[in-house]
Design a protein around this motif. Structure first.
Motif, PDB file in Angstrom:
ATOM      1  N   PRO A 102       6.861   6.623   3.801  1.00 17.91           N
ATOM      2  CA  PRO A 102       5.865   5.790   3.119  1.00 17.91           C
ATOM      3  C   PRO A 102       6.341   5.465   1.698  1.00 17.91           C
ATOM      4  CG  PRO A 102       5.135   8.065   3.170  1.00 17.91           C
ATOM      5  CD  PRO A 102       6.413   8.009   3.959  1.00 17.91           C
ATOM      6  N   ILE A 103       5.926   4.320   1.209  1.00 21.24           N
ATOM      7  CA  ILE A 103       6.294   3.884  -0.141  1.00 21.24           C
ATOM      8  C   ILE A 103       5.876   4.911  -1.191  1.00 21.24           C
ATOM      9  CG2 ILE A 103       5.578   2.191  -1.891  1.00 21.24           C
ATOM     10  CD1 ILE A 103       7.950   1.349  -0.153  1.00 21.24           C
ATOM     11  N   ARG A 104       4.806   5.651  -0.949  1.00 23.64           N
ATOM     12  CA  ARG A 104       4.351   6.643  -1.932  1.00 23.64           C
ATOM     13  C   ARG A 104       5.444   7.646  -2.290  1.00 23.64           C
ATOM     14  NH1 ARG A 104      -0.451   8.386  -1.420  1.00 23.64           N
ATOM     15  NH2 ARG A 104      -1.111   7.274   0.428  1.00 23.64           N
ATOM     16  N   GLU A 105       6.439   7.844  -1.403  1.00 26.19           N
ATOM     17  CA  GLU A 105       7.511   8.793  -1.674  1.00 26.19           C
ATOM     18  C   GLU A 105       8.586   8.235  -2.594  1.00 26.19           C
ATOM     19  OE1 GLU A 105       9.134  10.846   1.696  1.00 26.19           O
ATOM     20  OE2 GLU A 105       7.151  11.139   2.599  1.00 26.19           O
ATOM     21  N   GLY A 148       9.952  -6.691  -6.930  1.00 20.48           N
ATOM     22  CA  GLY A 148       9.125  -5.493  -6.917  1.00 20.48           C
ATOM     23  C   GLY A 148       7.676  -5.805  -6.616  1.00 20.48           C
ATOM     24  N   PHE A 149       6.978  -4.776  -6.161  1.00 26.27           N
ATOM     25  CA  PHE A 149       5.563  -4.900  -5.821  1.00 26.27           C
ATOM     26  C   PHE A 149       4.733  -3.853  -6.542  1.00 26.27           C
ATOM     27  CE2 PHE A 149       7.470  -6.305  -1.726  1.00 26.27           C
ATOM     28  CZ  PHE A 149       6.839  -7.524  -1.572  1.00 26.27           C
ATOM     29  N   PRO A 150       3.554  -4.217  -7.029  1.00 28.90           N
ATOM     30  CA  PRO A 150       2.596  -3.182  -7.413  1.00 28.90           C
ATOM     31  C   PRO A 150       2.115  -2.501  -6.124  1.00 28.90           C
ATOM     32  CG  PRO A 150       2.010  -5.297  -8.393  1.00 28.90           C
ATOM     33  CD  PRO A 150       3.077  -5.554  -7.387  1.00 28.90           C
ATOM     34  N   VAL A 151       1.880  -1.210  -6.214  1.00 26.59           N
ATOM     35  CA  VAL A 151       1.350  -0.453  -5.077  1.00 26.59           C
ATOM     36  C   VAL A 151      -0.134  -0.238  -5.349  1.00 26.59           C
ATOM     37  CG1 VAL A 151       1.560   1.629  -3.681  1.00 26.59           C
ATOM     38  CG2 VAL A 151       3.602   0.674  -4.808  1.00 26.59           C
ATOM     39  N   VAL A 152      -0.971  -0.752  -4.452  1.00 27.23           N
ATOM     40  CA  VAL A 152      -2.414  -0.749  -4.670  1.00 27.23           C
ATOM     41  C   VAL A 152      -3.113   0.028  -3.561  1.00 27.23           C
ATOM     42  CG1 VAL A 152      -4.464  -2.216  -4.868  1.00 27.23           C
ATOM     43  CG2 VAL A 152      -2.303  -2.958  -5.879  1.00 27.23           C
ATOM     44  N   ALA A 174       0.843  -1.196   0.000  1.00 30.07           N
ATOM     45  CA  ALA A 174       0.000   0.000   0.000  1.00 30.07           C
ATOM     46  C   ALA A 174       0.875   1.242   0.000  1.00 30.07           C
ATOM     47  CB  ALA A 174      -0.904  -0.005   1.231  1.00 30.07           C
ATOM     48  N   PRO A 175       0.365   2.363  -0.484  1.00 27.88           N
ATOM     49  CA  PRO A 175       1.161   3.593  -0.547  1.00 27.88           C
ATOM     50  C   PRO A 175       1.671   4.066   0.811  1.00 27.88           C
ATOM     51  CG  PRO A 175      -0.892   3.858  -1.762  1.00 27.88           C
ATOM     52  CD  PRO A 175      -0.965   2.539  -1.062  1.00 27.88           C
ATOM     53  N   VAL A 196      -4.217  -0.009  -8.966  1.00 24.79           N
ATOM     54  CA  VAL A 196      -2.762   0.120  -9.015  1.00 24.79           C
ATOM     55  C   VAL A 196      -2.418   1.603  -9.162  1.00 24.79           C
ATOM     56  CG1 VAL A 196      -0.665  -0.430 -10.300  1.00 24.79           C
ATOM     57  CG2 VAL A 196      -2.427  -2.178  -9.997  1.00 24.79           C
ATOM     58  N   VAL A 197      -1.699   2.130  -8.173  1.00 31.05           N
ATOM     59  CA  VAL A 197      -1.328   3.552  -8.184  1.00 31.05           C
ATOM     60  C   VAL A 197       0.170   3.744  -8.357  1.00 31.05           C
ATOM     61  CG1 VAL A 197      -3.314   4.297  -6.831  1.00 31.05           C
ATOM     62  CG2 VAL A 197      -1.196   3.632  -5.646  1.00 31.05           C
ATOM     63  N   GLY A 198       0.923   2.642  -8.360  1.00 29.01           N
ATOM     64  CA  GLY A 198       2.360   2.750  -8.516  1.00 29.01           C
ATOM     65  C   GLY A 198       2.997   1.380  -8.527  1.00 29.01           C
ATOM     66  N   ILE A 199       4.315   1.400  -8.609  1.00 28.35           N
ATOM     67  CA  ILE A 199       5.095   0.171  -8.519  1.00 28.35           C
ATOM     68  C   ILE A 199       6.383   0.536  -7.805  1.00 28.35           C
ATOM     69  CG2 ILE A 199       6.326   0.325 -10.720  1.00 28.35           C
ATOM     70  CD1 ILE A 199       5.398  -2.745 -11.010  1.00 28.35           C
ATOM     71  N   VAL A 200       6.883  -0.356  -6.971  1.00 25.76           N
ATOM     72  CA  VAL A 200       8.132  -0.109  -6.253  1.00 25.76           C
ATOM     73  C   VAL A 200       9.013  -1.336  -6.419  1.00 25.76           C
ATOM     74  CG1 VAL A 200       7.280  -0.942  -4.010  1.00 25.76           C
ATOM     75  CG2 VAL A 200       9.157   0.718  -4.090  1.00 25.76           C
TER      76      VAL A 200
END
Length: 157
Positions: free
Chosen positions: A94-97, A28-32, A9-10, A37-41
């Motif tokens: 947070p992963i969102r960054e 890597g992970f999809p960010v959900v 999660a973000p 899906v809002v991103g990938i890390v």
């Protein structure tokens, strides 16, 4: 494609995601968020947080009262300390960054050629493609998945 897909999660902490990646057999992970899906890390995104940066210590040299001083730049190799400091600074982020928000996706109906075109795009370094159907994440395809499938079906490339 691989399913089910492990996601993050973000708002997940960088340190938690790093720990999960260290135990995973993928990178890597999809960010959900709310099913979307809002991103990938990826490992690369996270490792970039901890690469020792150019740290330079500036030391004024002179005699009191330091009216005329010379400043010397001393290049320090802080390697372990530097990584430790970066880890402490970034662990609670947070992963969102750090996630990539421009995510290339495919649908279950896309051809293998379309998948290969995305994975081989010289302008991007893509190792995995989230598979989206009706706005929902239903799977993920990695470069390894494609190569394994081509090998198993003895496809000439």
């Amino acid at each position: 494609m691989t399913r089910p897909v492990e996601t993050v999660a973000p708002d997940d902490d960088v340190s938690d995601v790093l720990t999960r990646l260290a135990k995973a057999d993928f990178s890597g992970f999809p960010v959900v968020e709310d099913g979307t899906v809002v991103g990938i890390v990826t490992e690369t995104d996270l490792v970039d947080l901890f690469q020792p940066s150019d740290r330079r210590l500036w030391i004024p040299v002179g005699f009191p009262p330091f009216i005329e001083t010379m400043t010397y730049g001393v290049d320090l190799s802080w390697s372990d300390l530097d990584v430790g400091v970066d880890l402490v600074k970034s662990a609670g982020k947070p992963i969102r960054e750090v996630m990539v928000t421009d995510v290339v996706t495919v649908s279950p109906d896309d051809t293998v050629e379309t998948v290969i075109d995305h994975l081989a795009d010289p302008g991007r370094d893509i190792n995995r493609l989230p598979v989206i159907e009706d706005g929902e994440l239903v799977g993920i395809i990695s470069r390894e998945d494609v190569l394994r499938t081509l090998s198993e079906h003895d496809v000439a490339v």
